[in-house]
Design an enzyme around this catalytic site. Structure first.
Site, PDB file in Angstrom:
ATOM      1  N   ASP A 249       0.318  -0.711   0.173  1.00  0.00           N
ATOM      2  CA  ASP A 249      -0.433   0.254  -0.086  1.00  0.00           C
ATOM      3  C   ASP A 249       0.715   1.239   0.180  1.00  0.00           C
ATOM      4  O   ASP A 249       2.379   1.368   0.192  1.00  0.00           O
ATOM      5  CB  ASP A 249      -0.420   0.116   1.441  1.00  0.00           C
ATOM      6  N   ARG A 250       0.437   2.693  -0.518  1.00  0.00           N
ATOM      7  CA  ARG A 250       1.283   3.701  -0.912  1.00  0.00           C
ATOM      8  C   ARG A 250       1.429   4.675   0.960  1.00  0.00           C
ATOM      9  O   ARG A 250       2.514   4.639   1.792  1.00  0.00           O
ATOM     10  CB  ARG A 250       1.498   3.997  -1.834  1.00  0.00           C
ATOM     11  N   ASP A 251       0.279   5.509   1.460  1.00  0.00           N
ATOM     12  CA  ASP A 251      -0.196   6.365   2.044  1.00  0.00           C
ATOM     13  C   ASP A 251       0.151   5.360   3.409  1.00  0.00           C
ATOM     14  O   ASP A 251      -0.976   4.595   3.702  1.00  0.00           O
ATOM     15  CB  ASP A 251      -1.088   6.999   1.909  1.00  0.00           C
ATOM     16  N   ASN A 292      -4.898   2.858  -3.605  1.00  0.00           N
ATOM     17  CA  ASN A 292      -6.094   3.771  -3.604  1.00  0.00           C
ATOM     18  C   ASN A 292      -6.141   5.420  -3.459  1.00  0.00           C
ATOM     19  O   ASN A 292      -5.455   5.741  -2.298  1.00  0.00           O
ATOM     20  CB  ASN A 292      -7.603   3.283  -2.421  1.00  0.00           C
ATOM     21  N   GLN A 293      -6.407   5.763  -4.366  1.00  0.00           N
ATOM     22  CA  GLN A 293      -6.347   7.045  -4.844  1.00  0.00           C
ATOM     23  C   GLN A 293      -7.561   8.099  -5.387  1.00  0.00           C
ATOM     24  O   GLN A 293      -7.985   8.830  -5.797  1.00  0.00           O
ATOM     25  CB  GLN A 293      -5.360   7.746  -5.491  1.00  0.00           C
ATOM     26  N   HIS A 332     -11.086   5.562  -8.638  1.00  0.00           N
ATOM     27  CA  HIS A 332     -12.324   6.000  -8.156  1.00  0.00           C
ATOM     28  C   HIS A 332     -12.698   6.498  -6.086  1.00  0.00           C
ATOM     29  O   HIS A 332     -12.272   6.553  -6.000  1.00  0.00           O
ATOM     30  CB  HIS A 332     -12.934   4.605  -8.513  1.00  0.00           C
ATOM     31  N   CYS A 351     -11.394  -1.385  -8.950  1.00  0.00           N
ATOM     32  CA  CYS A 351     -10.259  -1.867  -9.121  1.00  0.00           C
ATOM     33  C   CYS A 351     -10.274  -1.364  -7.244  1.00  0.00           C
ATOM     34  O   CYS A 351      -8.760  -0.933  -6.940  1.00  0.00           O
ATOM     35  CB  CYS A 351      -9.098  -0.978  -9.816  1.00  0.00           C
ATOM     36  N   ARG A 352     -11.185  -1.035  -6.748  1.00  0.00           N
ATOM     37  CA  ARG A 352     -10.619  -0.035  -5.519  1.00  0.00           C
ATOM     38  C   ARG A 352     -10.418  -0.940  -4.652  1.00  0.00           C
ATOM     39  O   ARG A 352     -11.294  -1.836  -3.943  1.00  0.00           O
ATOM     40  CB  ARG A 352     -11.892   0.406  -4.973  1.00  0.00           C
ATOM     41  N   LYS A 353      -9.660  -1.324  -3.522  1.00  0.00           N
ATOM     42  CA  LYS A 353      -9.318  -2.277  -2.843  1.00  0.00           C
ATOM     43  C   LYS A 353     -10.285  -2.368  -1.393  1.00  0.00           C
ATOM     44  O   LYS A 353     -10.633  -0.862  -1.463  1.00  0.00           O
ATOM     45  CB  LYS A 353      -7.694  -2.096  -1.698  1.00  0.00           C
ATOM     46  N   ASP A 378      -1.563  -0.764   5.835  1.00  0.00           N
ATOM     47  CA  ASP A 378      -1.783  -0.328   6.982  1.00  0.00           C
ATOM     48  C   ASP A 378      -3.505  -0.500   7.517  1.00  0.00           C
ATOM     49  O   ASP A 378      -3.850   0.823   8.574  1.00  0.00           O
ATOM     50  CB  ASP A 378      -1.458   1.268   7.196  1.00  0.00           C
TER      51      ASP A 378
HETATM   52 ZN   LIG Z   1     -10.890   1.952  -9.321  1.00  0.00          ZN
END
Ligand SMILES: [Zn+2]
Length: 425
Positions: A249-251, A292-293, A332, A351-353, A378
């Site tokens: 994951d990123r953030d 996810n962004q 999204h 595609c959103r976890k 996290d």
């Molecule tokens: Zn998506």
């Protein structure tokens, strides 16, 4: 497909005295022989070896190729012509698309997949294999658009304080015979430095792969390659074999959470993240970010700014010799009602976890085995996503919740945990 191997390298940095660089031995065979075997394995019937320095050593070893069950033609330059200048000698010999290797590269990749990709690019003059490396700061960098078309080559040194994506030329090409028109006769020219910039507005495509393609370069790099060879890593990373990945994951895992104010300036790496990702790179796991962004859908940040943030991430990692194999993000968000939101991104996507759309994309791109892979995140949705694909999960947190397999205080601790498990396959 006809294959051309540019074998004029000297190998001074490797301390070679009586052989040219492509004849350096790996186990009991010269590097050039591995390249010829690879081309043959994928159906090449004819090879052109372009030599110069100590060409007799190469000619005496391979002769006409009969002992290697392939037709070998030797073309020797009288004075150094460079990687492009030497190709010009084939102008009246080659009239179909052809493949080019640099003779100082240790590699094993799925040539069929590369040729297939090249075939699908309409009216292209060249396709180049590109990949991230662990020294982007002293490499020429490549920029591509979303259709994999190469839009820019950023020559080193890049002292413009910009952030760039870590993508470099791996030294393997497919060219249309049209390329000969752009090379001058009897003049020293280099493919990457002199020819690619001239044809950038024709169609050049980048084929990105995580397969093993490394140049001998220095003694230090050569020693690393010998170790990889012993471990069997060179063949193991061929795309026809399944790979294990560590999904990140990123953030909150890689960088400090930016909450409601995502921006290039606010993007800061967490402590020791570079070390942790470098360990992934050296372990043989793929390092893949899936994030996810929804701030993009909500209108707080644009695609362009998100891309800049990812370039910053790749540049900061690159400075410490670490790299990511890929970054996938979901822009999204399913619920509407935010001021300034982007209507078309307000969808219930796949595609959103914790949904698995981006993982499935990664699986297709890299031939990943989820069962030997890991997800580190996290939040609850990261752990659920990891479970949904059948990977092992690590929660970055002080406590273990959401039914994660393990928890760790930070990314570095999580990576140590994975590597001590000895899970790599
Ligand atoms: Zn998506």
């Amino acid at each position: 497909m006809q294959t051309v191997i540019i074998a004029g390298g000297k190998g001074e940095r490797l301390g070679l005295i009586d052989i040219p660089k492509p004849m350096v031995k790996l186990q009991n065979k010269p590097l050039l022989e591995y390249q010829i075997e690879l081309a043959k394995k994928y159906g090449s019937k004819e090879i052109f070896i372009m030599s110069g320095y100590m060409s007799d050593v190469i000619k005496d070893y391979f002769k006409d190729g009969k002992n290697f069950n392939i037709k070998i033609n030797h073309i020797t330059e009288i004075f150094p012509l460079g990687t492009a200048g030497c190709l010009k000698q084939l102008e009246n010999t080659i009239n179909k698309r052809f493949m080019v290797f640099y003779g100082d590269i240790v590699m094993d990749f799925d040539i069929h997949s590369f040729i297939e990709f090249d075939k699908n690019q309409k009216e292209s003059i060249a396709t180049i294999i590109i990949h991230p490396n662990n020294h982007p700061y002293d490499s020429d960098l490549i920029e591509t658009d979303k259709n994999n078309k190469i839009t820019k080559i950023i020559k080193k040194p890049h002292n413009d304080n910009n952030y760039y994506k870590n993508l470099v030329n791996a030294g393997v090409y497919i060219f249309s015979p049209e390329i000969f028109k752009f090379i001058k006769e009897n003049e020293y020219q280099d493919i990457a430095r002199d020819i690619l910039p001239k044809i950038i507005d024709k169609n050049i495509y980048g084929y990105k792969t995580a397969e093993y393609i490394k140049d001998l370069g220095t003694k230090e790099r050569f020693n690393k390659i010998k170790t990889d060879f012993k471990k069997g890593n060179i063949n193991k990373f061929n795309k026809t074999n399944k790979r294990s990945a560590i999904f990140l994951d990123r953030d909150g895992v890689i960088n400090k959470n930016m909450d409601t104010s995502p921006s290039l300036d606010n993007f800061q790496l967490l402590e020791k993240v570079e070390d942790a990702i470098k360990k992934i790179n050296e372990s043989g796991f793929l390092a893949i970010v899936i994030t996810n962004q929804p701030m993009i859908a909500k209108g707080f940040i644009t695609f362009e700014e998100t891309e800049k943030i990812h370039n910053k991430l790749e540049t900061l990692l690159g400075e410490k010799e670490a790299y990511l194999d890929e970054i996938y993000f979901c822009p999204h968000h399913p619920k509407n009602g935010f001021k300034g939101e982007i209507k078309e991104l307000k969808i219930d996507c796949n595609c959103r976890k914790p949904k698995t759309g981006l993982f499935m994309k990664a699986k297709e791109d890299f031939n990943i085995d989820f069962n030997t892979s890991w997800m580190i995140g996290d939040s609850k949705c990261d752990i659920e996503a990891g479970k949904n694909i059948g990977a092992k999960t690590i929660l970055i947190s002080d406590k273990n919740e959401y039914d994660a397999d393990f928890s760790a205080k930070n990314l570095n601790e999580a990576i140590n945990l994975i590597l001590n498990e000895g899970q790599i396959k």
